[in-house]
Scaffold this motif. Structure first.
Motif, PDB file in Angstrom:
ATOM      1  N   GLN A  32       0.821  -1.209   0.000  1.00  0.00           N
ATOM      2  CA  GLN A  32       0.000   0.000   0.000  1.00  0.00           C
ATOM      3  C   GLN A  32       0.861   1.268   0.000  1.00  0.00           C
ATOM      4  O   GLN A  32       0.365   2.362  -0.289  1.00  0.00           O
ATOM      5  N   LEU A  33       2.149   1.120   0.295  1.00  0.00           N
ATOM      6  CA  LEU A  33       3.070   2.252   0.224  1.00  0.00           C
ATOM      7  C   LEU A  33       3.434   2.599  -1.222  1.00  0.00           C
ATOM      8  O   LEU A  33       3.946   3.690  -1.487  1.00  0.00           O
ATOM      9  N   GLU A  39      -2.930   2.614  -6.600  1.00  0.00           N
ATOM     10  CA  GLU A  39      -3.827   3.219  -7.586  1.00  0.00           C
ATOM     11  C   GLU A  39      -4.310   2.216  -8.635  1.00  0.00           C
ATOM     12  O   GLU A  39      -4.977   2.611  -9.603  1.00  0.00           O
ATOM     13  N   GLY A  40      -3.960   0.919  -8.439  1.00  0.00           N
ATOM     14  CA  GLY A  40      -4.460  -0.111  -9.336  1.00  0.00           C
ATOM     15  C   GLY A  40      -3.903  -0.044 -10.744  1.00  0.00           C
ATOM     16  O   GLY A  40      -4.588  -0.403 -11.712  1.00  0.00           O
ATOM     17  N   LEU A  48       4.795 -10.825 -11.124  1.00  0.00           N
ATOM     18  CA  LEU A  48       5.424 -10.685  -9.816  1.00  0.00           C
ATOM     19  C   LEU A  48       4.428 -10.313  -8.719  1.00  0.00           C
ATOM     20  O   LEU A  48       4.828  -9.962  -7.610  1.00  0.00           O
ATOM     21  N   LEU A  49       3.133 -10.414  -9.016  1.00  0.00           N
ATOM     22  CA  LEU A  49       2.130  -9.948  -8.066  1.00  0.00           C
ATOM     23  C   LEU A  49       2.214 -10.672  -6.735  1.00  0.00           C
ATOM     24  O   LEU A  49       2.029 -10.075  -5.675  1.00  0.00           O
ATOM     25  N   ASN A  50       2.500 -11.995  -6.762  1.00  0.00           N
ATOM     26  CA  ASN A  50       2.549 -12.737  -5.509  1.00  0.00           C
ATOM     27  C   ASN A  50       3.681 -12.261  -4.601  1.00  0.00           C
ATOM     28  O   ASN A  50       3.582 -12.334  -3.380  1.00  0.00           O
ATOM     29  N   PHE A  51       4.781 -11.785  -5.194  1.00  0.00           N
ATOM     30  CA  PHE A  51       5.861 -11.246  -4.369  1.00  0.00           C
ATOM     31  C   PHE A  51       5.425  -9.961  -3.675  1.00  0.00           C
ATOM     32  O   PHE A  51       5.920  -9.621  -2.608  1.00  0.00           O
ATOM     33  N   VAL A  52       4.511  -9.246  -4.315  1.00  0.00           N
ATOM     34  CA  VAL A  52       4.117  -7.928  -3.835  1.00  0.00           C
ATOM     35  C   VAL A  52       2.908  -7.993  -2.903  1.00  0.00           C
ATOM     36  O   VAL A  52       2.854  -7.271  -1.908  1.00  0.00           O
ATOM     37  N   ALA A  53       1.959  -8.865  -3.216  1.00  0.00           N
ATOM     38  CA  ALA A  53       0.659  -8.791  -2.551  1.00  0.00           C
ATOM     39  C   ALA A  53       0.343  -9.953  -1.618  1.00  0.00           C
ATOM     40  O   ALA A  53      -0.689  -9.924  -0.941  1.00  0.00           O
TER      41      ALA A  53
END
Length: 373
Positions: A32-33, A39-40, A48-53
């Motif tokens: 969220q930072l 902002e989607g 790489l979404l799994n690394f981030v979310a």
């Protein structure tokens, strides 16, 4: 630096700068930072979404991170890690026995470097042996930089579903494993101090333990063997007892880091780095492989040298997110290399072997390593 999907981040490549930023309270892990995430604006199927979310330690800061890390760290105390040594040794020797029966050149990565860490982390998590290969295949897609959006989304969905089924099975039949301990932490009533894990955090923590618990060690063993093949004078030092196998592990971590670059961290506020300003809400990529070859920090950085002093590196992280399983990874790699070259001192790359790199900037190794004994 532009990542897949046109996502732009700062790559931190110098050793001292990376070390400072990894421990800097102005750098966080909560997605969220990150303005792009908040902002989607991430593309559909971003690989790489799994690394981030993914919920869990890897995306937590402050008290949330301490809560999650404290619950998991009990499984990786030095005493518990040391207690695994006999089992790791027995597994190593059994794999070597099987290798001795193979005819002609074979893939050391497939027959040795992979099964050892997946079996160890599988037992720690309480995974069924028949699940290992599927979990590994899904995790490899997860760390790939070349997966299509559809393949990336499918791997994320299937891996989360498979781990959720593991949690359900362990809830029905608890065992002496980390998954059962995480479920107990989830279901315990710790009151207002919020020490319990959410269901999503249980699955996210299993995901982190699975990927970090075998991909890293698989690459570490593979990269160490390749480095010793390329530097026979250094191999002779350990075979003659002039240098310990631990020196091979540490120098491999620096010289050819099993994690090339790891996503992501985010600037909590504007940060000046030399003549560059990383703006609040921008993302940073920790470039461990580059930091290990920083000529400004390591004399003769491109040379594999077991006598290097100091041998310190950043390949297992630094600061609050330092790798919890570092002791286990080192134990597995040292045990594997010591017995491998003890059993097969004539181990050599197969004739004409030119391994292809893994198509990933996260996982740093080669796809195969064909050898003869």
């Amino acid at each position: 630096m532009e990542l897949p999907g046109g996502v732009v981040v700062w790559a931190v490549t110098h050793h001292d700068t990376l070390q400072a930023l990894l421990a800097d309270p102005r750098v966080g892990k909560n997605p969220q930072l990150w303005t792009t995430f908040r902002e989607g604006r991430l593309p559909y199927g971003w690989p790489l979404l799994n690394f981030v979310a993914v919920p869990g330690m890897i995306t937590a800061d402050g008290e949330d991170h301490k809560r999650l890390r404290g619950l998991v760290s009990q499984a990786f105390t030095p005493r518990r890690t040391a207690a695994l040594a006999p089992a790791i040794e027995a597994r190593t020797l059994a794999l070597l026995d099987r290798m001795a029966d193979l005819e002609g050149p074979f893939d050391l990565r497939e027959h040795f470097a992979y099964p050892l860490p997946i079996e160890v982390i599988g037992e720690l998590l309480g995974l069924a042996a028949e699940q290992h290969d599927e979990l590994h295949a899904l995790s490899e897609t997860l760390v790939s930089s070349s997966a299509t959006p559809e393949a990336a989304m499918a791997a994320q969905r299937d891996l989360n579903a498979l781990l959720a089924s593991v949690v359900a099975a362990k809830r029905a039949e608890p065992g002496d494993d980390l998954t059962t301990a995480l479920i107990a932490a989830h279901e315990a009533d710790h009151g207002p101090d919020r020490q319990r894990l959410s269901e999503a955090e249980v699955v996210g923590t299993l995901l982190l333990m699975l990927v970090a618990g075998h991909e890293t060690t698989l690459n570490l063993i593979t990269n160490a063997v390749r480095a010793l093949f390329a530097h026979p004078d250094q191999l002779r030092l350990v075979l003659d007892g002039a240098q310990p196998w631990s020196a091979v592990v540490e120098e491999t971590l620096r010289y050819d880091s099993p994690v090339g670059q790891f996503p992501l961290r985010y600037a909590v506020e504007d940060i000046e780095v030399g003549d560059v300003v990383i703006r609040r809400g921008e993302a940073l990529l920790a470039s461990y492989a580059a930091a290990g070859r920083d000529a400004g920090h390591y004399p003769d950085a491109d040379h594999f040298d077991l006598t290097r002093q100091p041998a310190r590196h950043l390949s297992l992280g630094h600061g609050p997110h330092f790798c919890l399983g570092s002791g286990l990874a080192r134990l597995e790699a040292e045990t594997a290399l010591r017995h491998l070259f003890g059993r097969f001192p004539g181990l050599a790359p197969a004739e004409g072997e030119r391994p292809e790199p893994i198509r990933s900037f996260v996982s740093n190794s080669v796809r195969t390593l064909r050898v003869t004994v």
